[in-house]
Design a protein around this motif. Sequence first.
Motif, PDB file in Angstrom:
ATOM      1  N   ARG A 304     -11.665 -35.478  49.428  1.00 41.95           N
ATOM      2  CA  ARG A 304     -12.670 -34.529  48.957  1.00 41.95           C
ATOM      3  C   ARG A 304     -12.264 -33.145  49.456  1.00 41.95           C
ATOM      4  O   ARG A 304     -12.154 -32.920  50.664  1.00 41.95           O
ATOM      5  CB  ARG A 304     -14.056 -34.894  49.482  1.00 41.95           C
ATOM      6  CG  ARG A 304     -14.535 -36.277  49.036  1.00 41.95           C
ATOM      7  CD  ARG A 304     -15.920 -36.555  49.599  1.00 41.95           C
ATOM      8  NE  ARG A 304     -16.335 -37.925  49.341  1.00 41.95           N
ATOM      9  CZ  ARG A 304     -16.924 -38.327  48.221  1.00 41.95           C
ATOM     10  NH1 ARG A 304     -17.158 -37.466  47.263  1.00 41.95           N
ATOM     11  NH2 ARG A 304     -17.289 -39.583  48.074  1.00 41.95           N
ATOM     12  N   THR A 305     -12.012 -32.198  48.535  1.00 44.10           N
ATOM     13  CA  THR A 305     -11.551 -30.867  48.911  1.00 44.10           C
ATOM     14  C   THR A 305     -11.845 -29.892  47.784  1.00 44.10           C
ATOM     15  O   THR A 305     -12.072 -30.298  46.632  1.00 44.10           O
ATOM     16  CB  THR A 305     -10.034 -30.874  49.191  1.00 44.10           C
ATOM     17  OG1 THR A 305      -9.611 -29.558  49.559  1.00 44.10           O
ATOM     18  CG2 THR A 305      -9.253 -31.316  47.976  1.00 44.10           C
ATOM     19  N   GLU A 306     -11.855 -28.629  48.133  1.00 43.47           N
ATOM     20  CA  GLU A 306     -11.937 -27.590  47.122  1.00 43.47           C
ATOM     21  C   GLU A 306     -10.549 -27.393  46.509  1.00 43.47           C
ATOM     22  O   GLU A 306      -9.532 -27.557  47.206  1.00 43.47           O
ATOM     23  CB  GLU A 306     -12.409 -26.270  47.754  1.00 43.47           C
ATOM     24  CG  GLU A 306     -13.831 -26.318  48.283  1.00 43.47           C
ATOM     25  CD  GLU A 306     -14.841 -26.521  47.151  1.00 43.47           C
ATOM     26  OE1 GLU A 306     -14.587 -26.034  46.038  1.00 43.47           O
ATOM     27  OE2 GLU A 306     -15.874 -27.180  47.400  1.00 43.47           O
ATOM     28  N   PRO A 307     -10.465 -27.036  45.202  1.00 39.14           N
ATOM     29  CA  PRO A 307      -9.156 -26.764  44.611  1.00 39.14           C
ATOM     30  C   PRO A 307      -8.608 -25.424  45.100  1.00 39.14           C
ATOM     31  O   PRO A 307      -9.324 -24.604  45.663  1.00 39.14           O
ATOM     32  CB  PRO A 307      -9.450 -26.745  43.102  1.00 39.14           C
ATOM     33  CG  PRO A 307     -10.887 -26.356  43.023  1.00 39.14           C
ATOM     34  CD  PRO A 307     -11.550 -26.947  44.205  1.00 39.14           C
ATOM     35  N   ASN A 338      -3.894 -31.242  38.892  1.00 41.93           N
ATOM     36  CA  ASN A 338      -2.496 -31.253  39.319  1.00 41.93           C
ATOM     37  C   ASN A 338      -2.436 -31.316  40.841  1.00 41.93           C
ATOM     38  O   ASN A 338      -3.093 -30.519  41.532  1.00 41.93           O
ATOM     39  CB  ASN A 338      -1.752 -30.002  38.848  1.00 41.93           C
ATOM     40  CG  ASN A 338      -1.424 -30.063  37.378  1.00 41.93           C
ATOM     41  OD1 ASN A 338      -1.495 -31.136  36.774  1.00 41.93           O
ATOM     42  ND2 ASN A 338      -1.079 -28.952  36.773  1.00 41.93           N
ATOM     43  N   LEU A 339      -1.661 -32.250  41.368  1.00 40.00           N
ATOM     44  CA  LEU A 339      -1.366 -32.314  42.797  1.00 40.00           C
ATOM     45  C   LEU A 339      -0.029 -31.601  43.021  1.00 40.00           C
ATOM     46  O   LEU A 339       0.987 -31.992  42.459  1.00 40.00           O
ATOM     47  CB  LEU A 339      -1.283 -33.768  43.278  1.00 40.00           C
ATOM     48  CG  LEU A 339      -0.714 -33.954  44.697  1.00 40.00           C
ATOM     49  CD1 LEU A 339      -1.648 -33.327  45.732  1.00 40.00           C
ATOM     50  CD2 LEU A 339      -0.510 -35.436  44.990  1.00 40.00           C
ATOM     51  N   ASN A 344       7.695 -27.722  51.898  1.00 41.17           N
ATOM     52  CA  ASN A 344       7.438 -27.783  53.337  1.00 41.17           C
ATOM     53  C   ASN A 344       6.450 -28.889  53.702  1.00 41.17           C
ATOM     54  O   ASN A 344       6.057 -29.031  54.854  1.00 41.17           O
ATOM     55  CB  ASN A 344       6.927 -26.431  53.835  1.00 41.17           C
ATOM     56  CG  ASN A 344       5.553 -26.081  53.266  1.00 41.17           C
ATOM     57  OD1 ASN A 344       5.072 -26.767  52.376  1.00 41.17           O
ATOM     58  ND2 ASN A 344       4.947 -25.004  53.753  1.00 41.17           N
ATOM     59  N   GLY A 345       5.998 -29.654  52.694  1.00 44.56           N
ATOM     60  CA  GLY A 345       5.095 -30.773  52.925  1.00 44.56           C
ATOM     61  C   GLY A 345       3.634 -30.469  52.683  1.00 44.56           C
ATOM     62  O   GLY A 345       2.796 -31.370  52.725  1.00 44.56           O
ATOM     63  N   ASP A 346       3.267 -29.194  52.420  1.00 46.26           N
ATOM     64  CA  ASP A 346       1.872 -28.862  52.164  1.00 46.26           C
ATOM     65  C   ASP A 346       1.400 -29.448  50.833  1.00 46.26           C
ATOM     66  O   ASP A 346       2.184 -29.573  49.887  1.00 46.26           O
ATOM     67  CB  ASP A 346       1.686 -27.336  52.133  1.00 46.26           C
ATOM     68  CG  ASP A 346       1.676 -26.730  53.539  1.00 46.26           C
ATOM     69  OD1 ASP A 346       1.510 -27.508  54.499  1.00 46.26           O
ATOM     70  OD2 ASP A 346       1.856 -25.507  53.669  1.00 46.26           O
ATOM     71  N   LEU A 347       0.071 -29.762  50.748  1.00 47.25           N
ATOM     72  CA  LEU A 347      -0.520 -30.374  49.563  1.00 47.25           C
ATOM     73  C   LEU A 347      -1.669 -29.502  49.047  1.00 47.25           C
ATOM     74  O   LEU A 347      -2.472 -28.973  49.838  1.00 47.25           O
ATOM     75  CB  LEU A 347      -1.052 -31.774  49.886  1.00 47.25           C
ATOM     76  CG  LEU A 347      -0.057 -32.745  50.535  1.00 47.25           C
ATOM     77  CD1 LEU A 347      -0.772 -34.040  50.907  1.00 47.25           C
ATOM     78  CD2 LEU A 347       1.105 -33.020  49.622  1.00 47.25           C
ATOM     79  N   LYS A 348      -1.769 -29.342  47.714  1.00 44.08           N
ATOM     80  CA  LYS A 348      -2.820 -28.515  47.125  1.00 44.08           C
ATOM     81  C   LYS A 348      -3.232 -29.121  45.780  1.00 44.08           C
ATOM     82  O   LYS A 348      -2.410 -29.669  45.053  1.00 44.08           O
ATOM     83  CB  LYS A 348      -2.322 -27.085  46.914  1.00 44.08           C
ATOM     84  CG  LYS A 348      -3.378 -26.164  46.273  1.00 44.08           C
ATOM     85  CD  LYS A 348      -2.771 -24.822  45.882  1.00 44.08           C
ATOM     86  CE  LYS A 348      -2.511 -23.963  47.106  1.00 44.08           C
ATOM     87  NZ  LYS A 348      -2.059 -22.588  46.719  1.00 44.08           N
ATOM     88  N   ILE A 349      -4.534 -29.004  45.436  1.00 41.99           N
ATOM     89  CA  ILE A 349      -5.059 -29.392  44.130  1.00 41.99           C
ATOM     90  C   ILE A 349      -5.210 -28.131  43.271  1.00 41.99           C
ATOM     91  O   ILE A 349      -5.816 -27.145  43.703  1.00 41.99           O
ATOM     92  CB  ILE A 349      -6.422 -30.086  44.250  1.00 41.99           C
ATOM     93  CG1 ILE A 349      -6.272 -31.432  44.980  1.00 41.99           C
ATOM     94  CG2 ILE A 349      -7.045 -30.292  42.872  1.00 41.99           C
ATOM     95  CD1 ILE A 349      -5.489 -32.461  44.213  1.00 41.99           C
ATOM     96  N   LYS A 350      -4.664 -28.147  42.026  1.00 40.52           N
ATOM     97  CA  LYS A 350      -4.761 -26.995  41.128  1.00 40.52           C
ATOM     98  C   LYS A 350      -5.186 -27.449  39.730  1.00 40.52           C
ATOM     99  O   LYS A 350      -4.956 -28.588  39.337  1.00 40.52           O
ATOM    100  CB  LYS A 350      -3.411 -26.264  41.027  1.00 40.52           C
ATOM    101  CG  LYS A 350      -3.009 -25.542  42.306  1.00 40.52           C
ATOM    102  CD  LYS A 350      -1.669 -24.843  42.123  1.00 40.52           C
ATOM    103  CE  LYS A 350      -1.763 -23.643  41.198  1.00 40.52           C
ATOM    104  NZ  LYS A 350      -2.543 -22.534  41.757  1.00 40.52           N
TER     105      LYS A 350
END
Length: 378
Positions: A304-307, A338-339, A344-350
């Motif tokens: 559960r996270t903000e995009p 989109n994941l 560098n290993g960072d993860l983000k939802i877009k």
Amino acid sequence: MYKTGGIAFDINANRTNGRTTNIQFMTQDTGSAKLSFSFTKDGTPLPLSAVDAKIVLLYADGSFYKKSLTITDKMNGKAEYVLSDEELKHYGAVKAEIKLYYTNGQALATSFFTFSIAKTLEDQNIIPTADYYIDDFETLKDGINHTVEEISRTVEELQKKFADLEAIETKEGAQQKADAAEEKAKAYTTKHVNDQEKHVSAADRKAWDAKETPSGAQDKVNLHANNTEIHVTAEDQAYWDDMTRQFKAHNYNQERHISAAERKTWNGDATYANIMLKNGAAAGTRTPIYAKWGPLILLRGHVRTEPEIIFGSIPAEYAPAGGGVYTVPLSGTGGTANLIIYDNGDLKIKYPDPADSSKMGGGYYLDVVVGFQKGGTA
């Protein structure tokens, strides 16, 4: 905005040869080519709870995809699938089939159907390469193990054949045995004839005189030695020697074979670690985890996270070179996002779709398989 092609299935045992639909997508339908499915049984909606729905796609150029459907209405039997940009490159006729896997071990396969992908004017020069994609981890693992077993059986068969070859008597070996037998026969005959303590009759002498001469025995030995039906020729021997050399070179080729440690790693289960969550992100219904399994990086769980924020990270050495973008489903809405995995290993939802913030509270499923690539981006 989607181009939606709707297909209805009635689950029964009636014989069918499949159907040809009028659905046609274009190679430039980026993110908008959607197949919509409805399932019924005996005229009523077929519930899709406790079901893993898969779509199998065979493209005209031989590419093969097996992916999960997004279930949009479990109670009324509705699901959908959005073709990826990579799939849209494989233009031409497409054969497809839906399979429903139930948690109790049952499975249902629908009749296959067809649709098509047409090239736009600006895509006339594209030449797609054949792809083979399965998002089912266990199927991929079974395929790799099956290949390793076939290699092992082949090596065992070759070893048995070469063991039989070593037992075949050579021409030179047969000649040596014949010469030794002749020498023994001559020595015995000489000793017996010259024995003055023993006398022979005329009949005995005649019988002795009729014995085969050394030259006659030699002719028979030569005839036996030259019999290619029971002996290996020099040409055959050279061929088998070369085969032995090639087999040994193949057997010790460490680039083609796996070690016992590598086999144990491939046959074993993947070891998972927790994804380090950041910036207010929290675990949902399943803890977000990751693992490296052979040439693959595996992500599992629910977050559960903000995009548009960095919500977590994995070790940089596990990230694909140059990063990567992967489609994941929204929880509870039937949408996608989109994941992004940065190098560098960072993860983000877009780019969640739908983008309505009131529908994104359910979180995101991180069930993806990433091909691991070593080295730089060039």
